[in-house]
Design a protein around this motif. Structure first.
Motif, PDB file in Angstrom:
ATOM      1  N   MET A   1       0.654  -1.046  -0.080  1.00 56.28           N
ATOM      2  CA  MET A   1       0.161  -0.001   0.136  1.00 56.28           C
ATOM      3  C   MET A   1       0.824   1.312  -0.242  1.00 56.28           C
ATOM      4  O   MET A   1       0.803   2.354  -0.631  1.00 56.28           O
ATOM      5  CB  MET A   1      -0.808  -0.069   1.081  1.00 56.28           C
ATOM      6  N   SER A   2       1.837   1.171   0.655  1.00 52.23           N
ATOM      7  CA  SER A   2       2.729   2.561   0.806  1.00 52.23           C
ATOM      8  C   SER A   2       3.362   2.624  -0.651  1.00 52.23           C
ATOM      9  O   SER A   2       4.109   3.963  -0.825  1.00 52.23           O
ATOM     10  CB  SER A   2       4.046   2.220   1.793  1.00 52.23           C
ATOM     11  N   GLY A   3       3.504   1.616  -1.503  1.00 52.79           N
ATOM     12  CA  GLY A   3       4.022   1.762  -2.781  1.00 52.79           C
ATOM     13  C   GLY A   3       2.829   2.568  -3.878  1.00 52.79           C
ATOM     14  O   GLY A   3       3.189   2.833  -4.897  1.00 52.79           O
ATOM     15  N   VAL A   4       1.654   2.783  -3.387  1.00 52.54           N
ATOM     16  CA  VAL A   4       0.461   3.152  -4.283  1.00 52.54           C
ATOM     17  C   VAL A   4       0.759   4.723  -3.894  1.00 52.54           C
ATOM     18  O   VAL A   4       0.643   5.207  -2.583  1.00 52.54           O
ATOM     19  CB  VAL A   4      -0.800   2.832  -3.953  1.00 52.54           C
ATOM     20  N   PRO A   5       0.751   5.756  -4.882  1.00 54.68           N
ATOM     21  CA  PRO A   5       0.861   7.259  -4.434  1.00 54.68           C
ATOM     22  C   PRO A   5      -0.400   7.648  -3.804  1.00 54.68           C
ATOM     23  O   PRO A   5      -1.557   7.214  -4.321  1.00 54.68           O
ATOM     24  CB  PRO A   5       1.143   7.781  -5.891  1.00 54.68           C
ATOM     25  N   ARG A   6      -0.121   8.503  -2.870  1.00 56.54           N
ATOM     26  CA  ARG A   6      -1.346   9.204  -2.209  1.00 56.54           C
ATOM     27  C   ARG A   6      -2.104   9.966  -2.932  1.00 56.54           C
ATOM     28  O   ARG A   6      -3.398  10.058  -2.668  1.00 56.54           O
ATOM     29  CB  ARG A   6      -0.833   9.728  -0.982  1.00 56.54           C
ATOM     30  N   GLU A   7      -1.852  10.421  -4.093  1.00 56.26           N
ATOM     31  CA  GLU A   7      -2.600  11.166  -5.017  1.00 56.26           C
ATOM     32  C   GLU A   7      -3.545  10.507  -5.644  1.00 56.26           C
ATOM     33  O   GLU A   7      -4.840  10.992  -5.868  1.00 56.26           O
ATOM     34  CB  GLU A   7      -1.626  11.653  -5.985  1.00 56.26           C
ATOM     35  N   ILE A   8      -3.573   9.166  -5.720  1.00 57.07           N
ATOM     36  CA  ILE A   8      -4.795   8.318  -6.206  1.00 57.07           C
ATOM     37  C   ILE A   8      -5.911   8.592  -5.276  1.00 57.07           C
ATOM     38  O   ILE A   8      -6.950   8.668  -5.468  1.00 57.07           O
ATOM     39  CB  ILE A   8      -4.159   6.806  -6.540  1.00 57.07           C
ATOM     40  N   ASP A   9      -5.577   8.368  -3.985  1.00 55.01           N
ATOM     41  CA  ASP A   9      -6.587   8.421  -2.967  1.00 55.01           C
ATOM     42  C   ASP A   9      -7.192   9.846  -3.087  1.00 55.01           C
ATOM     43  O   ASP A   9      -8.499  10.139  -3.088  1.00 55.01           O
ATOM     44  CB  ASP A   9      -6.083   8.525  -1.498  1.00 55.01           C
TER      45      ASP A   9
ATOM     46  N   VAL B   1     -11.851  13.600  -4.714  1.00 57.58           N
ATOM     47  CA  VAL B   1     -12.029  14.708  -5.297  1.00 57.58           C
ATOM     48  C   VAL B   1     -13.484  14.373  -6.332  1.00 57.58           C
ATOM     49  O   VAL B   1     -14.281  15.020  -6.488  1.00 57.58           O
ATOM     50  CB  VAL B   1     -10.750  15.432  -6.126  1.00 57.58           C
ATOM     51  N   ASP B   2     -13.125  13.430  -7.034  1.00 57.14           N
ATOM     52  CA  ASP B   2     -13.988  12.830  -8.001  1.00 57.14           C
ATOM     53  C   ASP B   2     -15.452  12.294  -7.416  1.00 57.14           C
ATOM     54  O   ASP B   2     -16.370  11.925  -8.112  1.00 57.14           O
ATOM     55  CB  ASP B   2     -13.535  11.851  -8.847  1.00 57.14           C
ATOM     56  N   GLY B   3     -15.465  12.486  -5.985  1.00 52.07           N
ATOM     57  CA  GLY B   3     -16.869  12.129  -5.464  1.00 52.07           C
ATOM     58  C   GLY B   3     -16.859  10.604  -4.807  1.00 52.07           C
ATOM     59  O   GLY B   3     -18.084   9.931  -4.662  1.00 52.07           O
ATOM     60  N   TYR B   4     -15.916   9.948  -4.953  1.00 52.93           N
ATOM     61  CA  TYR B   4     -15.938   8.546  -4.511  1.00 52.93           C
ATOM     62  C   TYR B   4     -16.034   8.244  -3.036  1.00 52.93           C
ATOM     63  O   TYR B   4     -15.216   9.217  -2.126  1.00 52.93           O
ATOM     64  CB  TYR B   4     -14.528   7.781  -5.000  1.00 52.93           C
ATOM     65  N   SER B   5     -16.894   7.641  -2.407  1.00 52.67           N
ATOM     66  CA  SER B   5     -16.762   7.095  -1.157  1.00 52.67           C
ATOM     67  C   SER B   5     -15.922   6.249  -0.754  1.00 52.67           C
ATOM     68  O   SER B   5     -15.078   5.558  -1.875  1.00 52.67           O
ATOM     69  CB  SER B   5     -17.990   6.630  -0.584  1.00 52.67           C
ATOM     70  N   PHE B   6     -15.339   6.285   0.652  1.00 59.76           N
ATOM     71  CA  PHE B   6     -14.179   5.495   0.837  1.00 59.76           C
ATOM     72  C   PHE B   6     -14.429   4.087   0.417  1.00 59.76           C
ATOM     73  O   PHE B   6     -13.559   3.253  -0.341  1.00 59.76           O
ATOM     74  CB  PHE B   6     -13.689   5.430   2.276  1.00 59.76           C
ATOM     75  N   PRO B   7     -15.456   3.445   0.795  1.00 62.55           N
ATOM     76  CA  PRO B   7     -15.690   1.806   0.199  1.00 62.55           C
ATOM     77  C   PRO B   7     -15.507   2.047  -1.030  1.00 62.55           C
ATOM     78  O   PRO B   7     -15.004   0.819  -1.485  1.00 62.55           O
ATOM     79  CB  PRO B   7     -17.164   1.481   1.023  1.00 62.55           C
ATOM     80  N   ARG B   8     -16.086   2.561  -2.060  1.00 62.16           N
ATOM     81  CA  ARG B   8     -16.244   2.462  -3.135  1.00 62.16           C
ATOM     82  C   ARG B   8     -14.788   2.430  -3.802  1.00 62.16           C
ATOM     83  O   ARG B   8     -14.275   1.868  -4.778  1.00 62.16           O
ATOM     84  CB  ARG B   8     -17.334   3.476  -3.834  1.00 62.16           C
ATOM     85  N   PHE B   9     -14.119   3.677  -3.225  1.00 60.51           N
ATOM     86  CA  PHE B   9     -12.578   3.839  -3.684  1.00 60.51           C
ATOM     87  C   PHE B   9     -11.925   2.701  -3.299  1.00 60.51           C
ATOM     88  O   PHE B   9     -10.975   2.079  -4.421  1.00 60.51           O
ATOM     89  CB  PHE B   9     -11.916   5.081  -3.050  1.00 60.51           C
TER      90      PHE B   9
ATOM     91  N   PHE C   1      -8.435   0.933  -5.241  1.00 65.65           N
ATOM     92  CA  PHE C   1      -7.294   0.885  -4.639  1.00 65.65           C
ATOM     93  C   PHE C   1      -6.868  -0.794  -4.377  1.00 65.65           C
ATOM     94  O   PHE C   1      -5.841  -1.085  -4.487  1.00 65.65           O
ATOM     95  CB  PHE C   1      -7.434   1.241  -3.068  1.00 65.65           C
ATOM     96  N   LEU C   2      -8.038  -1.447  -4.289  1.00 66.00           N
ATOM     97  CA  LEU C   2      -7.664  -2.918  -3.937  1.00 66.00           C
ATOM     98  C   LEU C   2      -7.212  -3.618  -5.448  1.00 66.00           C
ATOM     99  O   LEU C   2      -6.229  -4.359  -5.138  1.00 66.00           O
ATOM    100  CB  LEU C   2      -9.072  -3.452  -3.620  1.00 66.00           C
ATOM    101  N   PRO C   3      -7.539  -3.041  -6.551  1.00 63.29           N
ATOM    102  CA  PRO C   3      -7.203  -3.745  -7.703  1.00 63.29           C
ATOM    103  C   PRO C   3      -5.565  -3.464  -8.039  1.00 63.29           C
ATOM    104  O   PRO C   3      -4.900  -4.233  -8.425  1.00 63.29           O
ATOM    105  CB  PRO C   3      -7.897  -3.209  -8.789  1.00 63.29           C
ATOM    106  N   LEU C   4      -5.144  -2.357  -7.112  1.00 66.74           N
ATOM    107  CA  LEU C   4      -3.824  -1.731  -7.570  1.00 66.74           C
ATOM    108  C   LEU C   4      -2.805  -2.627  -6.582  1.00 66.74           C
ATOM    109  O   LEU C   4      -1.464  -2.844  -6.759  1.00 66.74           O
ATOM    110  CB  LEU C   4      -3.790  -0.282  -7.110  1.00 66.74           C
TER     111      LEU C   4
END
Length: 270
Positions: free
Chosen positions: A158-166, A171-179, A184-187
């Motif tokens: 998870m630390s290897g995934v950039p925080r900018e994706i979160d 910003v695009d309106g994703y809720s945390f469960p949906r995001f 995030f999980l596929p990454l």
């Protein structure tokens, strides 16, 4: 002259592979021999080939139920470990809080602790709650060791995934469960595969807790294998056949996550 280092490396690799494969071959070889041949002479292949030992395992309920019981509690443990470790690893990866480094280190100390330390507390607790000799009892006991390992592995991915994706997802309106589920999980699916493999492996081979917390209904294969010792001696052929069949589930799991394991080693987290 330049070819000599290559020859030496190739020879070393061949010797190493033979050294690593020899115990597996010998166990497979013994599983097709009669007990008389096993104890009487040293042979490189079965002279009196037999499938009797495998037939015993597949027809005796006390044998094949051991594999079923082991698979049940191992799968339960792996699923619960992932469900608990995923949000915990995300918290360690994305947030800073008081004592986070200490909590993370404390989790790893559980992985370093011998299972015998937790044996008596688990035995008394499960006896009081009526969980003795159940698949859930062993699955929950193994969480003490597998959850810290799962958190540690997943946190690295998870630390290897950039925080900018979160931030972009929010910003695009994703809720945390949906995001988390759709982006995030596929990454980090490679990390999930590696984590599932190690949880499966450690739970599958653990003996002390699994044997002590079960007796009949949830008795695992590692405990059933001790039945080969009797007054008449050791049933080497059945024990070898059981050992061969014990390797099969782990080999199947490795086959499906082999690419993820290689990626985990490349990231330095496995």
């Amino acid at each position: 002259m330049r070819d000599k280092p290559i020859i030496w490396r190739s020879a070393f690799l061949i010797v190493y592979l033979l050294f690593a494969i020899l115990p597996l071959y010998w166990m497979l070889n013994m599983s097709f021999k009669t007990n008389t041949e096993i104890v009487s002479s040293l042979t490189l292949w079965p002279h009196d080939f037999t499938l009797r030992h495998y037939r015993t395992i597949f027809t005796d309920p006390s044998w094949y139920s051991g594999y079923i019981n082991s698979l049940i509690y191992v799968v339960i443990n792996t699923v619960i470990s992932l469900l608990v470790a995923l949000p915990a690893a995300y918290a360690f990866s994305r947030y800073s809080f008081i004592g986070d480094k200490h909590v993370f280190f404390w989790l790893l100390t559980n992985r370093m602790t011998p299972p015998a330390v937790f044996l008596l507390p688990f035995f008394q607790l499960y006896s009081a709650l009526g969980l003795m000799d159940t698949h859930l009892a062993v699955a929950l006991a193994h969480l003490v060791f597998n959850v810290p390992l799962a958190v540690w592995i997943l946190e690295g991915f998870m630390s290897g995934v950039p925080r900018e994706i979160d931030e972009t997802a929010y910003v695009d309106g994703y809720s945390f469960p949906r995001f988390f589920l759709t982006i995030f999980l596929p990454l980090i699916k490679a990390g999930v595969g590696v984590t599932a493999f190690f949880c499966f492996m450690f739970s599958w081979v653990e003996l002390l807790l699994a044997r002590t917390l079960t007796s009949v209904n949830a008795k695992p294969i590692v405990a059933t294998m001790t039945r080969t010792v009797s007054a008449s001696g050791m049933d080497w052929g059945v024990l070898a056949a059981a050992g061969v069949l014990t390797i099969v589930p782990g080999a199947i799991v490795i086959w499906f996550v082999r690419h993820y394991i290689a990626k985990g080693f490349a990231m330095g987290r496995v």
